[in-house]
Design a protein around this motif. Sequence first.
Motif, PDB file in Angstrom:
ATOM      1  N   ARG A  21      28.184  93.018 -28.218  1.00  0.00           N
ATOM      2  CA  ARG A  21      29.517  93.182 -27.602  1.00  0.00           C
ATOM      3  C   ARG A  21      30.311  91.885 -27.715  1.00  0.00           C
ATOM      4  N   ASP A  22      29.646  90.756 -27.438  1.00  0.00           N
ATOM      5  CA  ASP A  22      30.316  89.461 -27.532  1.00  0.00           C
ATOM      6  C   ASP A  22      30.760  89.180 -28.967  1.00  0.00           C
ATOM      7  N   LEU A  23      29.893  89.444 -29.926  1.00  0.00           N
ATOM      8  CA  LEU A  23      30.244  89.246 -31.332  1.00  0.00           C
ATOM      9  C   LEU A  23      31.426  90.120 -31.717  1.00  0.00           C
ATOM     10  N   ALA A  24      31.388  91.390 -31.348  1.00  0.00           N
ATOM     11  CA  ALA A  24      32.476  92.311 -31.679  1.00  0.00           C
ATOM     12  C   ALA A  24      33.794  91.831 -31.085  1.00  0.00           C
ATOM     13  N   ALA A  25      33.774  91.359 -29.850  1.00  0.00           N
ATOM     14  CA  ALA A  25      34.994  90.878 -29.193  1.00  0.00           C
ATOM     15  C   ALA A  25      35.547  89.645 -29.908  1.00  0.00           C
ATOM     16  N   ARG A  26      34.655  88.709 -30.245  1.00  0.00           N
ATOM     17  CA  ARG A  26      35.112  87.486 -30.921  1.00  0.00           C
ATOM     18  C   ARG A  26      35.679  87.790 -32.301  1.00  0.00           C
ATOM     19  N   LEU A  27      34.975  88.655 -33.056  1.00  0.00           N
ATOM     20  CA  LEU A  27      35.458  88.990 -34.400  1.00  0.00           C
ATOM     21  C   LEU A  27      36.763  89.769 -34.339  1.00  0.00           C
ATOM     22  N   SER A  28      36.861  90.719 -33.425  1.00  0.00           N
ATOM     23  CA  SER A  28      38.093  91.493 -33.277  1.00  0.00           C
ATOM     24  C   SER A  28      39.262  90.581 -32.920  1.00  0.00           C
ATOM     25  N   ALA A  29      39.019  89.629 -32.029  1.00  0.00           N
ATOM     26  CA  ALA A  29      40.074  88.690 -31.633  1.00  0.00           C
ATOM     27  C   ALA A  29      40.543  87.840 -32.807  1.00  0.00           C
ATOM     28  N   SER A  30      39.661  87.634 -33.795  1.00  0.00           N
ATOM     29  CA  SER A  30      40.032  86.841 -34.971  1.00  0.00           C
ATOM     30  C   SER A  30      40.600  87.708 -36.096  1.00  0.00           C
ATOM     31  N   GLY A  31      40.746  89.003 -35.835  1.00  0.00           N
ATOM     32  CA  GLY A  31      41.378  89.877 -36.816  1.00  0.00           C
ATOM     33  C   GLY A  31      40.450  90.709 -37.677  1.00  0.00           C
ATOM     34  N   VAL A  32      39.152  90.639 -37.457  1.00  0.00           N
ATOM     35  CA  VAL A  32      38.191  91.429 -38.234  1.00  0.00           C
ATOM     36  C   VAL A  32      38.157  92.856 -37.670  1.00  0.00           C
ATOM     37  N   ALA A  33      38.222  93.834 -38.534  1.00  0.00           N
ATOM     38  CA  ALA A  33      38.179  95.241 -38.126  1.00  0.00           C
ATOM     39  C   ALA A  33      36.724  95.643 -37.887  1.00  0.00           C
ATOM     40  N   VAL A  34      36.262  95.462 -36.648  1.00  0.00           N
ATOM     41  CA  VAL A  34      34.889  95.793 -36.273  1.00  0.00           C
ATOM     42  C   VAL A  34      34.876  97.232 -35.768  1.00  0.00           C
ATOM     43  N   ARG A  35      33.951  98.007 -36.285  1.00  0.00           N
ATOM     44  CA  ARG A  35      33.797  99.399 -35.861  1.00  0.00           C
ATOM     45  C   ARG A  35      32.341  99.609 -35.479  1.00  0.00           C
ATOM     46  N   GLY A  36      32.064 100.708 -34.794  1.00  0.00           N
ATOM     47  CA  GLY A  36      30.691 101.011 -34.423  1.00  0.00           C
ATOM     48  C   GLY A  36      30.596 101.596 -33.036  1.00  0.00           C
ATOM     49  N   ALA A  37      29.406 101.483 -32.461  1.00  0.00           N
ATOM     50  CA  ALA A  37      29.123 102.018 -31.133  1.00  0.00           C
ATOM     51  C   ALA A  37      28.283 101.012 -30.377  1.00  0.00           C
ATOM     52  N   LEU A  38      28.776 100.607 -29.205  1.00  0.00           N
ATOM     53  CA  LEU A  38      28.074  99.637 -28.382  1.00  0.00           C
ATOM     54  C   LEU A  38      27.695 100.268 -27.057  1.00  0.00           C
ATOM     55  N   GLN A  39      26.465 100.043 -26.652  1.00  0.00           N
ATOM     56  CA  GLN A  39      25.916 100.690 -25.460  1.00  0.00           C
ATOM     57  C   GLN A  39      26.042  99.828 -24.218  1.00  0.00           C
ATOM     58  N   THR A  40      26.347 100.500 -23.111  1.00  0.00           N
ATOM     59  CA  THR A  40      26.217  99.911 -21.793  1.00  0.00           C
ATOM     60  C   THR A  40      25.371 100.873 -20.979  1.00  0.00           C
ATOM     61  N   SER A  41      24.635 100.346 -20.046  1.00  0.00           N
ATOM     62  CA  SER A  41      23.789 101.163 -19.179  1.00  0.00           C
ATOM     63  C   SER A  41      24.007 100.727 -17.745  1.00  0.00           C
ATOM     64  N   GLU A  42      24.187 101.701 -16.881  1.00  0.00           N
ATOM     65  CA  GLU A  42      24.353 101.421 -15.461  1.00  0.00           C
ATOM     66  C   GLU A  42      23.261 102.135 -14.693  1.00  0.00           C
ATOM     67  N   THR A  43      22.521 101.380 -13.900  1.00  0.00           N
ATOM     68  CA  THR A  43      21.445 101.956 -13.102  1.00  0.00           C
ATOM     69  C   THR A  43      22.020 102.596 -11.855  1.00  0.00           C
ATOM     70  N   ALA A  44      21.596 103.832 -11.605  1.00  0.00           N
ATOM     71  CA  ALA A  44      22.033 104.525 -10.396  1.00  0.00           C
ATOM     72  C   ALA A  44      21.370 103.901  -9.184  1.00  0.00           C
ATOM     73  N   ALA A  45      22.067 103.896  -8.077  1.00  0.00           N
ATOM     74  CA  ALA A  45      21.549 103.257  -6.863  1.00  0.00           C
ATOM     75  C   ALA A  45      20.372 104.005  -6.259  1.00  0.00           C
ATOM     76  N   ASP A  46      20.299 105.324  -6.472  1.00  0.00           N
ATOM     77  CA  ASP A  46      19.279 106.119  -5.787  1.00  0.00           C
ATOM     78  C   ASP A  46      17.972 106.262  -6.550  1.00  0.00           C
ATOM     79  N   ASP A  47      17.927 105.860  -7.796  1.00  0.00           N
ATOM     80  CA  ASP A  47      16.670 105.932  -8.556  1.00  0.00           C
ATOM     81  C   ASP A  47      16.701 104.911  -9.684  1.00  0.00           C
TER      82      ASP A  47
END
Length: 171
Positions: A21-47
């Motif tokens: 995610r950090d690499l994609a943000a830095r490259l995009s900010a410099s004008g590189v057309a970054v494409r793809g799929a980046l994952q985030t995961s959020e743990t539920a509070a109850d399990d």
Amino acid sequence: MLGWLDHAETGGGAAAHALMRDLAARLSASGVAVRGALQTSETAADDCHCEMTLHILGDDGPDVVISQDLGAEARGCRLDSGALELAAQRVLDTLPDAELLILNKFGKQEIFGRGMVAVIAAAMDRDLPVLISVAPQQKAEFAEFAGELATKVKPGDLAAWAARATQPRAA
């Protein structure tokens, strides 16, 4: 050019995803057309289960939730393979203007020829550099899939790899 990050060297999947995610943000900010799929995961509070979400780079649509809630007692795979396929199609649709493709991971679906396999193949057909992360339990299958095309990228070398990967190529 197919680069891969080893989860064992990044501190795990979440850490690998954060690096990408950090690499994609830095490259995009410099004008590189970054494409793809980046994952985030959020743990539920109850399990201990988490909601896995893919953010599709270069696509204006909503993030794609790729996990299913199977209940607190469920022990099986929670991946929603249909949602993953939808995400893969959306990534494919962004490839025409891409300069670099970043994918969250090579996992079980890719081992079976599904998931992001078609995206990887399409990118390689276009001579588009690809960066993906690989968990220890999938390394053997990834090596079989990628063969000599894959280059292991150490986390500290990620910026240099990306700079080489996105340099204009001689025609």
